[in-house]
Scaffold this motif. Structure first.
Motif, PDB file in Angstrom:
ATOM      1  N   LEU A 233      -9.384 -76.952  20.167  1.00  0.00           N
ATOM      2  CA  LEU A 233     -10.662 -76.688  19.511  1.00  0.00           C
ATOM      3  C   LEU A 233     -10.444 -76.060  18.131  1.00  0.00           C
ATOM      4  O   LEU A 233     -11.095 -76.445  17.153  1.00  0.00           O
ATOM      5  N   ILE A 234      -9.497 -75.146  18.053  1.00  0.00           N
ATOM      6  CA  ILE A 234      -9.181 -74.521  16.762  1.00  0.00           C
ATOM      7  C   ILE A 234      -8.635 -75.561  15.792  1.00  0.00           C
ATOM      8  O   ILE A 234      -9.046 -75.606  14.624  1.00  0.00           O
ATOM      9  N   LEU A 235      -7.735 -76.418  16.263  1.00  0.00           N
ATOM     10  CA  LEU A 235      -7.188 -77.470  15.396  1.00  0.00           C
ATOM     11  C   LEU A 235      -8.309 -78.367  14.868  1.00  0.00           C
ATOM     12  O   LEU A 235      -8.291 -78.758  13.693  1.00  0.00           O
ATOM     13  N   LYS A 236      -9.262 -78.664  15.710  1.00  0.00           N
ATOM     14  CA  LYS A 236     -10.381 -79.521  15.309  1.00  0.00           C
ATOM     15  C   LYS A 236     -11.304 -78.799  14.318  1.00  0.00           C
ATOM     16  O   LYS A 236     -11.657 -79.350  13.280  1.00  0.00           O
ATOM     17  N   ASP A 237     -11.670 -77.556  14.647  1.00  0.00           N
ATOM     18  CA  ASP A 237     -12.598 -76.800  13.798  1.00  0.00           C
ATOM     19  C   ASP A 237     -12.026 -76.494  12.424  1.00  0.00           C
ATOM     20  O   ASP A 237     -12.765 -76.411  11.441  1.00  0.00           O
ATOM     21  N   TYR A 238     -10.726 -76.305  12.341  1.00  0.00           N
ATOM     22  CA  TYR A 238     -10.096 -75.904  11.081  1.00  0.00           C
ATOM     23  C   TYR A 238      -9.315 -77.051  10.434  1.00  0.00           C
ATOM     24  O   TYR A 238      -8.502 -76.826   9.544  1.00  0.00           O
ATOM     25  N   ALA A 239      -9.560 -78.274  10.867  1.00  0.00           N
ATOM     26  CA  ALA A 239      -8.789 -79.435  10.399  1.00  0.00           C
ATOM     27  C   ALA A 239      -8.746 -79.552   8.879  1.00  0.00           C
ATOM     28  O   ALA A 239      -7.745 -80.002   8.315  1.00  0.00           O
ATOM     29  N   ALA A 240      -9.796 -79.145   8.201  1.00  0.00           N
ATOM     30  CA  ALA A 240      -9.841 -79.262   6.745  1.00  0.00           C
ATOM     31  C   ALA A 240      -8.947 -78.239   6.042  1.00  0.00           C
ATOM     32  O   ALA A 240      -8.591 -78.410   4.882  1.00  0.00           O
ATOM     33  N   ASN A 241      -8.566 -77.182   6.747  1.00  0.00           N
ATOM     34  CA  ASN A 241      -7.723 -76.137   6.173  1.00  0.00           C
ATOM     35  C   ASN A 241      -6.261 -76.425   6.554  1.00  0.00           C
ATOM     36  O   ASN A 241      -5.726 -75.868   7.502  1.00  0.00           O
ATOM     37  N   LYS A 242      -5.630 -77.307   5.792  1.00  0.00           N
ATOM     38  CA  LYS A 242      -4.281 -77.794   6.114  1.00  0.00           C
ATOM     39  C   LYS A 242      -3.235 -76.677   6.154  1.00  0.00           C
ATOM     40  O   LYS A 242      -2.348 -76.683   7.006  1.00  0.00           O
ATOM     41  N   THR A 243      -3.336 -75.738   5.251  1.00  0.00           N
ATOM     42  CA  THR A 243      -2.372 -74.630   5.232  1.00  0.00           C
ATOM     43  C   THR A 243      -2.470 -73.831   6.523  1.00  0.00           C
ATOM     44  O   THR A 243      -1.455 -73.518   7.155  1.00  0.00           O
ATOM     45  N   PHE A 244      -3.694 -73.491   6.911  1.00  0.00           N
ATOM     46  CA  PHE A 244      -3.889 -72.765   8.160  1.00  0.00           C
ATOM     47  C   PHE A 244      -3.344 -73.565   9.341  1.00  0.00           C
ATOM     48  O   PHE A 244      -2.625 -73.023  10.185  1.00  0.00           O
ATOM     49  N   ILE A 245      -3.689 -74.852   9.415  1.00  0.00           N
ATOM     50  CA  ILE A 245      -3.265 -75.690  10.541  1.00  0.00           C
ATOM     51  C   ILE A 245      -1.746 -75.711  10.658  1.00  0.00           C
ATOM     52  O   ILE A 245      -1.199 -75.538  11.754  1.00  0.00           O
ATOM     53  N   ASN A 246      -1.050 -75.901   9.548  1.00  0.00           N
ATOM     54  CA  ASN A 246       0.421 -75.912   9.575  1.00  0.00           C
ATOM     55  C   ASN A 246       0.976 -74.569  10.063  1.00  0.00           C
ATOM     56  O   ASN A 246       1.888 -74.531  10.901  1.00  0.00           O
ATOM     57  N   ASN A 247       0.422 -73.481   9.556  1.00  0.00           N
ATOM     58  CA  ASN A 247       0.881 -72.151   9.960  1.00  0.00           C
ATOM     59  C   ASN A 247       0.528 -71.855  11.419  1.00  0.00           C
ATOM     60  O   ASN A 247       1.321 -71.246  12.143  1.00  0.00           O
ATOM     61  N   PHE A 248      -0.635 -72.286  11.842  1.00  0.00           N
ATOM     62  CA  PHE A 248      -1.075 -72.064  13.215  1.00  0.00           C
ATOM     63  C   PHE A 248      -0.190 -72.839  14.201  1.00  0.00           C
ATOM     64  O   PHE A 248       0.217 -72.302  15.242  1.00  0.00           O
ATOM     65  N   LYS A 249       0.132 -74.071  13.864  1.00  0.00           N
ATOM     66  CA  LYS A 249       1.033 -74.863  14.713  1.00  0.00           C
ATOM     67  C   LYS A 249       2.415 -74.212  14.791  1.00  0.00           C
ATOM     68  O   LYS A 249       3.018 -74.158  15.871  1.00  0.00           O
ATOM     69  N   ASP A 250       2.904 -73.725  13.655  1.00  0.00           N
ATOM     70  CA  ASP A 250       4.191 -73.022  13.650  1.00  0.00           C
ATOM     71  C   ASP A 250       4.129 -71.788  14.554  1.00  0.00           C
ATOM     72  O   ASP A 250       5.054 -71.528  15.321  1.00  0.00           O
ATOM     73  N   ALA A 251       3.056 -71.038  14.439  1.00  0.00           N
ATOM     74  CA  ALA A 251       2.902 -69.830  15.248  1.00  0.00           C
ATOM     75  C   ALA A 251       2.885 -70.169  16.737  1.00  0.00           C
ATOM     76  O   ALA A 251       3.490 -69.465  17.551  1.00  0.00           O
ATOM     77  N   GLN A 252       2.219 -71.260  17.087  1.00  0.00           N
ATOM     78  CA  GLN A 252       2.156 -71.648  18.494  1.00  0.00           C
ATOM     79  C   GLN A 252       3.531 -72.083  19.002  1.00  0.00           C
ATOM     80  O   GLN A 252       3.920 -71.721  20.111  1.00  0.00           O
ATOM     81  N   ARG A 253       4.253 -72.837  18.203  1.00  0.00           N
ATOM     82  CA  ARG A 253       5.616 -73.246  18.596  1.00  0.00           C
ATOM     83  C   ARG A 253       6.509 -72.020  18.793  1.00  0.00           C
ATOM     84  O   ARG A 253       7.265 -71.929  19.765  1.00  0.00           O
ATOM     85  N   LEU A 254       6.403 -71.078  17.881  1.00  0.00           N
ATOM     86  CA  LEU A 254       7.207 -69.860  17.989  1.00  0.00           C
ATOM     87  C   LEU A 254       6.779 -69.021  19.192  1.00  0.00           C
ATOM     88  O   LEU A 254       7.617 -68.406  19.858  1.00  0.00           O
ATOM     89  N   TRP A 255       5.472 -69.010  19.481  1.00  0.00           N
ATOM     90  CA  TRP A 255       5.009 -68.276  20.659  1.00  0.00           C
ATOM     91  C   TRP A 255       5.600 -68.878  21.938  1.00  0.00           C
ATOM     92  O   TRP A 255       6.006 -68.145  22.841  1.00  0.00           O
ATOM     93  N   VAL A 256       5.663 -70.191  22.025  1.00  0.00           N
ATOM     94  CA  VAL A 256       6.247 -70.846  23.203  1.00  0.00           C
ATOM     95  C   VAL A 256       7.709 -70.417  23.344  1.00  0.00           C
ATOM     96  O   VAL A 256       8.168 -70.108  24.454  1.00  0.00           O
ATOM     97  N   GLN A 257       8.441 -70.355  22.231  1.00  0.00           N
ATOM     98  CA  GLN A 257       9.831 -69.902  22.275  1.00  0.00           C
ATOM     99  C   GLN A 257       9.913 -68.447  22.734  1.00  0.00           C
ATOM    100  O   GLN A 257      10.781 -68.084  23.534  1.00  0.00           O
ATOM    101  N   LEU A 258       9.013 -67.614  22.207  1.00  0.00           N
ATOM    102  CA  LEU A 258       8.981 -66.205  22.607  1.00  0.00           C
ATOM    103  C   LEU A 258       8.644 -66.072  24.088  1.00  0.00           C
ATOM    104  O   LEU A 258       9.295 -65.315  24.812  1.00  0.00           O
ATOM    105  N   ARG A 259       7.652 -66.819  24.564  1.00  0.00           N
ATOM    106  CA  ARG A 259       7.260 -66.790  25.981  1.00  0.00           C
ATOM    107  C   ARG A 259       8.459 -67.133  26.854  1.00  0.00           C
ATOM    108  O   ARG A 259       8.755 -66.432  27.824  1.00  0.00           O
TER     109      ARG A 259
END
Length: 131
Positions: free
Chosen positions: A46-72
């Motif tokens: 839902l966040i990816l969809k709502d913020y799709a126009a904000n490419k910088t945020f989307i790239n950073n958010f995806k990175d954060a999620q990938r890193l969170w999975v590694q941390l988990r």
């Protein structure tokens, strides 16, 4: 005396209905983790969809999620560093409970991008910046 014995027998029988085997508890914990993981993925999408126009945020958010999975995953290894066998039959339940706890924490952290923030909060960063 006979009625007292029957009453005690009925009570004892009703208590065993609440008992669960370890396999059932493992299965229940796994389902609870699966449910919270699904909820987090729904919010993430839902966040990816709502913020799709904000490419910088989307790239950073995806990175954060990938890193969170590694941390988990690293936290799970730190919590249970030995082989699964060394923790016994409760390990699947303990593992699922810990993963559910970590996932709930992450879910709470990312929900800020879909929830309203208090008016006048000046430290919201990318929250509600959808373009």
């Amino acid at each position: 005396m006979k009625s007292l014995f029957m009453a005690l027998l009925l009570m004892a029988g009703s208590f065993t209905g609440f008992a669960q085997s370890q396999a059932e508890m493992n299965k229940q914990a796994a389902q609870e983790y699966k449910d919270v993981d699904k909820k987090m993925n729904t919010v993430y999408q839902l966040i990816l969809k709502d913020y799709a126009a904000n490419k910088t945020f989307i790239n950073n958010f995806k990175d954060a999620q990938r890193l969170w999975v590694q941390l988990r995953d690293a936290q799970l290894k730190a919590m249970y560093p030995e082989s699964a066998k060394s923790y016994g039959s409760v390990f699947p339940m303990c593992k699922a409970n810990y993963l559910a706890e970590l996932t709930n924490q992450r879910l709470d952290a990312i929900k800020v991008w879909i929830n309203d923030t208090p008016q006048g909060d000046v430290c919201t960063g990318s929250i509600n910046v959808k373009q």
